[in-house]
Design a protein around this motif. Structure first.
Motif, PDB file in Angstrom:
ATOM      1  N   GLY A 120     -37.660  85.947  -3.334  1.00 16.80           N
ATOM      2  CA  GLY A 120     -38.807  86.024  -4.234  1.00 16.80           C
ATOM      3  C   GLY A 120     -38.456  86.692  -5.551  1.00 16.80           C
ATOM      4  O   GLY A 120     -37.292  86.696  -5.973  1.00 16.80           O
ATOM      5  N   ASP A 130     -39.104  95.126  -7.009  1.00 18.23           N
ATOM      6  CA  ASP A 130     -38.490  96.460  -6.888  1.00 18.23           C
ATOM      7  C   ASP A 130     -37.263  96.630  -7.778  1.00 18.23           C
ATOM      8  O   ASP A 130     -36.906  97.754  -8.139  1.00 18.23           O
ATOM      9  CB  ASP A 130     -38.136  96.768  -5.407  1.00 18.23           C
ATOM     10  CG  ASP A 130     -37.281  95.675  -4.750  1.00 18.23           C
ATOM     11  OD1 ASP A 130     -37.370  94.506  -5.167  1.00 18.23           O
ATOM     12  OD2 ASP A 130     -36.514  96.008  -3.831  1.00 18.23           O
ATOM     13  N   ILE A 180     -30.076  87.772   0.488  1.00 23.21           N
ATOM     14  CA  ILE A 180     -30.982  86.723  -0.001  1.00 23.21           C
ATOM     15  C   ILE A 180     -30.602  86.367  -1.455  1.00 23.21           C
ATOM     16  O   ILE A 180     -30.893  85.274  -1.926  1.00 23.21           O
ATOM     17  CB  ILE A 180     -32.447  87.231   0.099  1.00 23.21           C
ATOM     18  CG1 ILE A 180     -33.460  86.109  -0.058  1.00 23.21           C
ATOM     19  CG2 ILE A 180     -32.752  88.341  -0.885  1.00 23.21           C
ATOM     20  CD1 ILE A 180     -33.831  85.447   1.213  1.00 23.21           C
TER      21      ILE A 180
HETATM   22  P1  NAD Z   1     -38.164  89.228  -2.307  1.00 19.76           P
HETATM   23  O1  NAD Z   1     -37.267  88.149  -1.860  1.00 19.76           O
HETATM   24  O2  NAD Z   1     -38.640  89.174  -3.694  1.00 19.76           O
HETATM   25  O3  NAD Z   1     -37.437  90.643  -2.072  1.00 19.76           O
HETATM   26  C1  NAD Z   1     -36.978  91.081  -0.784  1.00 19.76           C
HETATM   27  C2  NAD Z   1     -35.790  92.040  -0.981  1.00 19.76           C
HETATM   28  O4  NAD Z   1     -34.657  91.279  -1.387  1.00 19.76           O
HETATM   29  C3  NAD Z   1     -36.047  93.081  -2.061  1.00 19.76           C
HETATM   30  O5  NAD Z   1     -35.455  94.296  -1.678  1.00 19.76           O
HETATM   31  C4  NAD Z   1     -35.312  92.519  -3.285  1.00 19.76           C
HETATM   32  O6  NAD Z   1     -34.864  93.500  -4.173  1.00 19.76           O
HETATM   33  C5  NAD Z   1     -34.154  91.774  -2.631  1.00 19.76           C
HETATM   34  N1  NAD Z   1     -33.722  90.635  -3.443  1.00 19.76           N
HETATM   35  C6  NAD Z   1     -34.340  89.440  -3.603  1.00 19.76           C
HETATM   36  N2  NAD Z   1     -33.660  88.658  -4.445  1.00 19.76           N
HETATM   37  C7  NAD Z   1     -32.587  89.371  -4.852  1.00 19.76           C
HETATM   38  C8  NAD Z   1     -31.514  89.143  -5.749  1.00 19.76           C
HETATM   39  N3  NAD Z   1     -31.400  87.970  -6.391  1.00 19.76           N
HETATM   40  N4  NAD Z   1     -30.601  90.118  -5.935  1.00 19.76           N
HETATM   41  C9  NAD Z   1     -30.671  91.266  -5.271  1.00 19.76           C
HETATM   42  N5  NAD Z   1     -31.675  91.579  -4.418  1.00 19.76           N
HETATM   43  C10 NAD Z   1     -32.616  90.637  -4.213  1.00 19.76           C
HETATM   44  O7  NAD Z   1     -39.399  89.242  -1.283  1.00 19.76           O
HETATM   45  P2  NAD Z   1     -40.740  90.091  -1.289  1.00 19.76           P
HETATM   46  O8  NAD Z   1     -40.446  91.504  -1.712  1.00 19.76           O
HETATM   47  O9  NAD Z   1     -41.358  89.833   0.024  1.00 19.76           O
HETATM   48  O10 NAD Z   1     -41.665  89.412  -2.392  1.00 19.76           O
HETATM   49  C11 NAD Z   1     -41.776  89.859  -3.745  1.00 19.76           C
HETATM   50  C12 NAD Z   1     -42.666  88.912  -4.499  1.00 19.76           C
HETATM   51  O11 NAD Z   1     -42.056  87.621  -4.534  1.00 19.76           O
HETATM   52  C13 NAD Z   1     -44.031  88.700  -3.863  1.00 19.76           C
HETATM   53  O12 NAD Z   1     -44.993  88.642  -4.896  1.00 19.76           O
HETATM   54  C14 NAD Z   1     -43.912  87.369  -3.166  1.00 19.76           C
HETATM   55  O13 NAD Z   1     -45.167  86.716  -3.082  1.00 19.76           O
HETATM   56  C15 NAD Z   1     -42.990  86.647  -4.082  1.00 19.76           C
HETATM   57  N6  NAD Z   1     -42.211  85.552  -3.469  1.00 19.76           N
HETATM   58  C16 NAD Z   1     -42.000  84.471  -4.235  1.00 19.76           C
HETATM   59  C17 NAD Z   1     -41.241  83.422  -3.749  1.00 19.76           C
HETATM   60  C18 NAD Z   1     -40.965  82.260  -4.646  1.00 19.76           C
HETATM   61  O14 NAD Z   1     -41.174  82.352  -5.843  1.00 19.76           O
HETATM   62  N7  NAD Z   1     -40.489  81.154  -4.120  1.00 19.76           N
HETATM   63  C19 NAD Z   1     -40.678  83.501  -2.461  1.00 19.76           C
HETATM   64  C20 NAD Z   1     -40.897  84.646  -1.709  1.00 19.76           C
HETATM   65  C21 NAD Z   1     -41.664  85.684  -2.218  1.00 19.76           C
END
Ligand code: NAD
Length: 359
Positions: free
Chosen positions: A281, A285, A260
């Motif tokens: 997002g 983490d 992602i």
């Molecule tokens: P997430 O996409 O933030 O993370 C999912 C997994 O992907 C995690 O293990 C994370 O470490 C990894 N990941 C994401 N982007 C990465 C990157 N650039 N490099 C390396 N690893 C990456 O999804 P989530 O954990 O379901 O959501 C976390 C927060 O983000 C929540 O508060 C959610 O509401 C929010 N969110 C925001 C958006 C947005 O701003 N458009 C979209 C989705 C989720």
């Protein structure tokens, strides 16, 4: 020809500020190389908006966006703001109002495997290695998510409704995009069951015949499309579909692309105003550790240059720079396979290496 544009920078929460810093580094290099002027104004959004200005989308932020030619968005959300009522939380409180305010009805999500990253895809090795590069275009402001809703003691309902103009405008976005790509559109519906899909198919066919006869058009039912994407992804170019089907297909397409951290998206209005953001997002983490992959944010910048400003050469320059750095074996943790030819690096180093290829 050099251009001057105003850009609203909404970095948001979690990894947002870290990856945005690298996208801005790349933007500065593009400015220098091509002689453009990008006037950036930063504003609070999401959790940062709540903490610094009392709400997820502060008025001042909205004003800055209105005065800009495009929005480069990071990501919002995190555990800190989860106890808030749903409508006040970072995602719902910022993203939905922004989409509504600017009429961002078309969501574009490229799905591709960069050369050398096929190991990160869950697809069969043979299919992933052959590669693919397609674009999912999802209608974002109509359909079942926005139809009348209700429930009583024994039932609940969500009305799915589409108007002809809503279908016409998303169809045009798909055909126009296909013109700049491989010239093929796959329209996904469920016309064997749903009235909205019958109207969808009829309208897409009419726009095709009247305005874009040179583009190849095919139709797939949503259930079949979700299978075909896994078995023959290389056959797709532009996939266009309604809101709920697009929600599911774009996530499926993101999964098969690998990380992602490599995926960008654009949300566009009828006038071409756009908001550009990574598909993922705020990754709480890994936030603050300097290990997030900045490529999704950098590719969001590249999409902004292409779709809002028509800067195709600059778009290609960024894509080429990313591919060169990957070819040299540099990887952030999410795309690191552990092989000996690869070197694991952090967010900043990845941004700097990509920037160096542009200068
Ligand atoms: P997430 O996409 O933030 O993370 C999912 C997994 O992907 C995690 O293990 C994370 O470490 C990894 N990941 C994401 N982007 C990465 C990157 N650039 N490099 C390396 N690893 C990456 O999804 P989530 O954990 O379901 O959501 C976390 C927060 O983000 C929540 O508060 C959610 O509401 C929010 N969110 C925001 C958006 C947005 O701003 N458009 C979209 C989705 C989720």
């Amino acid at each position: 020809m050099s251009i001057t544009k105003n850009i609203a920078i909404l970095e948001g929460d979690g990894i947002g500020p870290e990856v945005m810093e690298e996208a801005i580094r790349v933007m500065n290099a593009i400015e220098k190389k091509f002689g453009h002027r990008f006037m950036c104004t930063s504003a609070w959004v999401g959790g940062a908006g709540i903490d610094n200005a009392g709400k997820a989308l502060p008025e001042e932020t909205l004003k800055i966006c209105e005065q800009s030619d495009a929005i480069l968005f990071g990501s919002v959300g995190g555990p800190k703001w989860e106890p808030l009522p749903p409508n006040e939380q970072p995602e719902r409180g910022a993203l939905l109002p922004l989409r509504k305010h600017f009429g961002l009805f078309a969501n574009l999500r490229p799905a591709r495997i960069f050369k050398g990253l096929s190991h990160a895809s869950p697809l069969k090795c043979r299919i992933a290695k052959a590669g693919f590069d397609f674009l999912v275009i999802r209608e974002l402001t109509g359909g079942i998510y926005f139809g009348e809703k209700g429930s009583d003691e024994n039932s609940a309902w969500d009305i799915m409704k589409y108007t002809v103009p809503e279908i016409e405008r998303i169809a045009r976005v798909a055909f126009e995009s296909a013109k700049k790509r491989k010239g093929k559109v796959t329209s996904v519906d469920k016309a064997n069951v749903l009235q909205t899909s019958i109207l969808w198919r009829k309208t897409v066919e009419r726009i095709h015949a009247q305005e874009f006869p040179e583009i190849t058009l095919e139709h797939l039912y949503i259930d079949n499309a979700s299978m075909q994407i896994l078995t023959r992804p290389a056959d797709f170019d532009v996939i266009v579909t309604e809101n709920m089907f697009g929600d599911i297909l774009s996530d499926e397409s993101a999964q098969i692309s690998g990380s992602i951290g490599m995926l960008a998206s654009a949300s566009l209005s009828e006038s071409g105003f756009g908001m550009y953001e990574p598909s993922g997002g705020s990754a709480p983490d890994i936030a603050g550790k300097g290990i997030a992959n900045p490529i999704a944010q950098i590719l969001s910048l590249a999409m902004m240059l292409k779709y809002s400003f028509g800067l195709l050469e600059e778009h290609e320059a960024i894509n080429d720079a990313i591919q060169q750095v990957l070819d040299e074996g540099y990887r952030t943790g999410d795309i690191f396979s552990g092989s000996e030819e690869e070197k694991r690096i952090g967010t900043k180093e990845m941004g700097m290496r990509i920037t160096k290829k542009i200068v």
